[in-house]
Design an enzyme around this catalytic site. Structure first.
Site, PDB file in Angstrom:
ATOM      1  N   HIS A   1       0.829  -1.207   0.000  1.00 34.33           N
ATOM      2  CA  HIS A   1       0.000   0.000   0.000  1.00 34.33           C
ATOM      3  C   HIS A   1       0.866   1.261   0.000  1.00 34.33           C
ATOM      4  CE1 HIS A   1      -3.628   2.396   1.280  1.00 34.33           C
ATOM      5  NE2 HIS A   1      -2.668   3.184   1.728  1.00 34.33           N
ATOM      6  N   GLU A   2       1.757   1.343   0.975  1.00 34.97           N
ATOM      7  CA  GLU A   2       2.602   2.543   1.074  1.00 34.97           C
ATOM      8  C   GLU A   2       3.529   2.658  -0.135  1.00 34.97           C
ATOM      9  OE1 GLU A   2       1.747   4.738   3.045  1.00 34.97           O
ATOM     10  OE2 GLU A   2       0.476   3.500   4.333  1.00 34.97           O
TER      11      GLU A   2
ATOM     12  N   HIS B   1       1.786   4.425  -2.911  1.00 31.47           N
ATOM     13  CA  HIS B   1       1.923   5.881  -2.761  1.00 31.47           C
ATOM     14  C   HIS B   1       3.301   6.338  -3.250  1.00 31.47           C
ATOM     15  CE1 HIS B   1      -1.736   6.929  -0.706  1.00 31.47           C
ATOM     16  NE2 HIS B   1      -1.494   6.199   0.361  1.00 31.47           N
TER      17      HIS B   1
ATOM     18  N   HIS C   1       3.597   6.634  -6.886  1.00 26.59           N
ATOM     19  CA  HIS C   1       2.909   7.843  -7.343  1.00 26.59           C
ATOM     20  C   HIS C   1       3.862   9.047  -7.270  1.00 26.59           C
ATOM     21  CE1 HIS C   1      -1.307   9.995  -7.184  1.00 26.59           C
ATOM     22  NE2 HIS C   1      -0.703  10.142  -8.351  1.00 26.59           N
TER      23      HIS C   1
END
Length: 675
Positions: free
Chosen positions: A467-468, A471, A474
């Site tokens: 998940h992290e 990010h 991104h």
């Protein structure tokens, strides 16, 4: 010499942590504010303002200040101490005042407004138009159209809010750090895996209690205890400690801070012409209005609550059959839930842990990113770090060209707040021919290695890492012209799409085969275990969905209500949560006083965005499932239209460009087993 004010003579101009001392921050920020003011004054002196000399120049102004402040606040989250916290209380008002000085500067706004009004005639690219609109709105939404008296009122509100937010976070961290549950008798640890007991013994030794076992409120200690410990009384004790943070009526109590913050946010919103703080926030979100958020959450509530009621009844019956437990309490659900999951699917965290050695999972994350997006990660020990635990990497494309810098910080410690997050030390931009590449970090609180075992992650920790890292991708793959529109600088209810979609690969055999290997034997995770992971993926999904909805509804209730009506935070939370809480409330506990997402972080009136982005990620991942989870064409389109595009255009435009249509909620409901 202040290293923060000099050119960073480090690999890729990374933060010079090895040279920076606490005493450098205040003078550096003070000087950088003066430099930024000079840059603003230069813009104000322009006689013929245009897009380039005003809007673009403003986007670049204060670049040094942003980098210094980023270093400081990231340390305040990941490696803080009393001195840094004291500095934060001094620095925050300076930065708030500086921000207000810019946004409330009538002379500067007079340069911007005519450019904005003439935008139809400027032949701007979509990205340039987005920057112009964001700049103009940024001023208007922060008081540019107010009179002088109202501007002073806004300044005072912003100053106080910045201090209250800091104080809220300091209190939560202090509460987390001060609690230790020491266990003397080994029989009280019955049910706990050996690795958890060893970690607890190591923690006790570090705290000066050799020969005992210490459990704390840090996630890698708290969660396993609540999940495996057979001792009902100790589970209750730990649960109460965790769920009474900031609400004991002492010097660390956050109830008054909450009420004051809500009052100030409401006053600020009304000053700017909005009915509530939620109306102010949601104007710049995909959801657009509080009514739309309520409709969205209530639609999910209608789908998930019947399922959650079924799941609770099943869990109650199981606990009664297993132990004769007549009434489930909140400190029982994780314990019996794990046992039920093991009975139904023959899988549990301890069975999976040996296949998820941290180093292997990191390697798997990197390989997944490489296969999808053509990048590679090379550890670089020359890049300075702020703590020995941090691992530093250079990110390159497959031809060896520099893409960015990646910091990874995985283990809990006293100076780090709980949870997991991605952050940035330097943004990406390529204005006027430059190509400034980003410096990105993820910070987590995973199970630490012990004397006899490496760091072995639970499957939940594996999905958290993915998940992290989503990010981080991104941020790392950003390819915009303007820093303020680059990377994760997108609408708040769009920012979770890259992180949440990346979790999906954890459930795919082609991905798990890259890294899920037994830490002792090297054996790949067996096919039957993979199937069990997928089968168990929707275990208690109704309950989990209901929990997230409850947080979203509480957040919206706080920020779409006149706070004058909230005379008692405890009663208010209890009233809002009764619709989603299926177990009796526990006297003395309160979630709000440690709800850092909305009272310290940026999720106020935005917590719904986790579920909102789940709709996007489930819908987007369906395309990968159709084409193949490592399909290059689909990955390339996702990279180009989502990851690299940042906030260059409205997210609905970017999403349609990737998916060919608007998102459909059915994919999430189907994936969650709710339809």
């Amino acid at each position: 010499m202040n290293p923060l004010l000099e050119k960073f003579e480090t690999p890729f101009e990374t933060a010079p942590f090895h040279l920076v001392k606490n005493e450098h921050f205040l003078p550096a920020i003070t000087e950088a504010i003066q430099q930024a003011k000079a840059e603003i004054n230069a813009i104000k002196s322009i006689s013929s303002p245009d897009f380039s000399n005003t809007i673009e120049a403003l986007d670049k102004a204060g670049e040094r200040l942003g980098i210094i402040a980023g270093i400081f606040y990231n340390l305040n989250s990941a490696e803080t101490n009393d001195e840094i916290q004291a500095l934060a209380r001094e620095i925050s008002p300076l930065l708030t005042a500086h921000s207000n000085d810019i946004l409330l500067d009538a002379e500067l706004f007079q340069k911007i407004e005519p450019i904005f009004k003439n935008r139809a005639n400027l032949n701007l690219t979509p990205e340039q138009l987005t920057l112009l609109e964001k700049t103009y709105k940024g001023f208007v939404r922060n008081g540019a159209l107010l009179n002088d008296a109202e501007k002073e009122q806004l300044r005072a509100i912003d100053q106080e809010l910045s201090q209250l937010s800091l104080k809220f976070g300091e209190n939560v961290l202090a509460e987390t750090n001060k609690f230790v549950m020491l266990v003397d008798q080994e029989e009280d640890l019955s049910g706990l895996p050996d690795a958890i007991k060893e970690a607890a013994a190591q923690t006790a030794e570090e705290k000066g209690h050799a020969g005992k076992w210490a459990f704390t409120l840090a996630f890698p200690s708290y969660i396993p205890f609540m999940t495996y410990a057979e001792n009902w009384e100790l589970r209750k004790k730990l649960f109460l400690a965790y769920n009474t943070k900031g609400c004991k009526g002492d010097e660390l109590d956050n109830k008054e801070h909450i009420q004051r913050m809500l009052t100030l946010k409401h006053q600020r919103s009304q000053l700017l012409g909005y009915k509530t703080y939620a109306d102010f926030v949601l104007e710049e979100r995909m959801a657009k209005s509080a009514d739309n958020v309520q409709d969205f959450l209530r639609n999910l509530l209608d789908k998930s609550k019947p399922k959650a009621i079924e799941e609770l009844a099943e869990l109650q019956a199981f606990a009664e059959k297993l132990d004769g437990l007549g009434q489930l309490e909140k400190w029982d659900t994780a314990y019996y839930g794990e046992k039920l999951k093991k009975e139904k699917y023959a899988v549990d965290d301890e069975l999976l842990r040996p296949y998820f050695k941290l180093e292997n999972v990191i390697d798997g994350v990197f390989h997944t990113a490489s296969r999808l997006f053509d990048i590679q990660f090379k550890e670089n020990t020359d890049i300075p770090k702020y703590h020995p635990d941090v691992i530093t990497y250079e990110v390159q494309d497959l031809q060896g060209n520099h893409v960015g810098v990646f910091y990874a910080d995985f283990f809990p410690r006293a100076g780090k707040r709980n949870g997991a997050w991605m952050t940035s030390y330097r943004g990406q931009s390529k204005l006027h021919g430059s190509n400034k590449r980003p410096h990105v970090s993820i910070v987590c609180n995973f199970t630490k290695p012990t004397k006899s075992k490496p760091s072995l992650l639970t499957f939940n920790e594996v999905t958290t890492l993915f998940h992290e890292f989503g990010h981080a991708l991104h941020g790392m793959l950003a390819d915009g012209t303007y820093e303020s529109l680059s990377g994760t600088s997108v609408f708040w209810d769009f920012v979770e799409l890259p992180s949440q979609i990346f979790e999906n690969w954890c459930y795919e055999k082609d991905c798990l085969d890259l890294f899920a290997k037994h830490y002792e034997t090297g054996e790949a995770i067996p096919q039957e275990l993979l199937e069990k992971i997928k089968a168990a993926a929707n275990f208690q999904q109704g309950t989990q969905t209901l929990r997230q909805i409850s947080f979203g509804l509480l957040d919206m209730a706080y920020h779409s209500t006149d706070p004058a009506s909230i005379t008692d935070v405890v009663a208010f939370e209890k009233d809002i949560m009764k619709e989603t809480s299926l177990l009796a409330a526990v006297e003395g506990t309160l979630m709000s006083t440690s709800f850092s997402h909305i009272f310290q972080g940026g999720y106020a009136a935005g917590y719904y965005s986790y579920k909102w982005a789940e709709v996007l990620d489930a819908d987007a991942f369906e395309l990968f499932l159709e084409k193949g989870v490592f399909d290059k064409e689909t990955a390339s389109s996702f990279k180009k239209n989502i990851l690299s595009a940042g906030g260059s255009e409205h997210p609905s435009i970017l999403y349609r460009r990737f998916r060919g249509r608007d998102p459909k909620p059915e994919a999430l409901l189907k994936r969650s087993g709710l339809i």
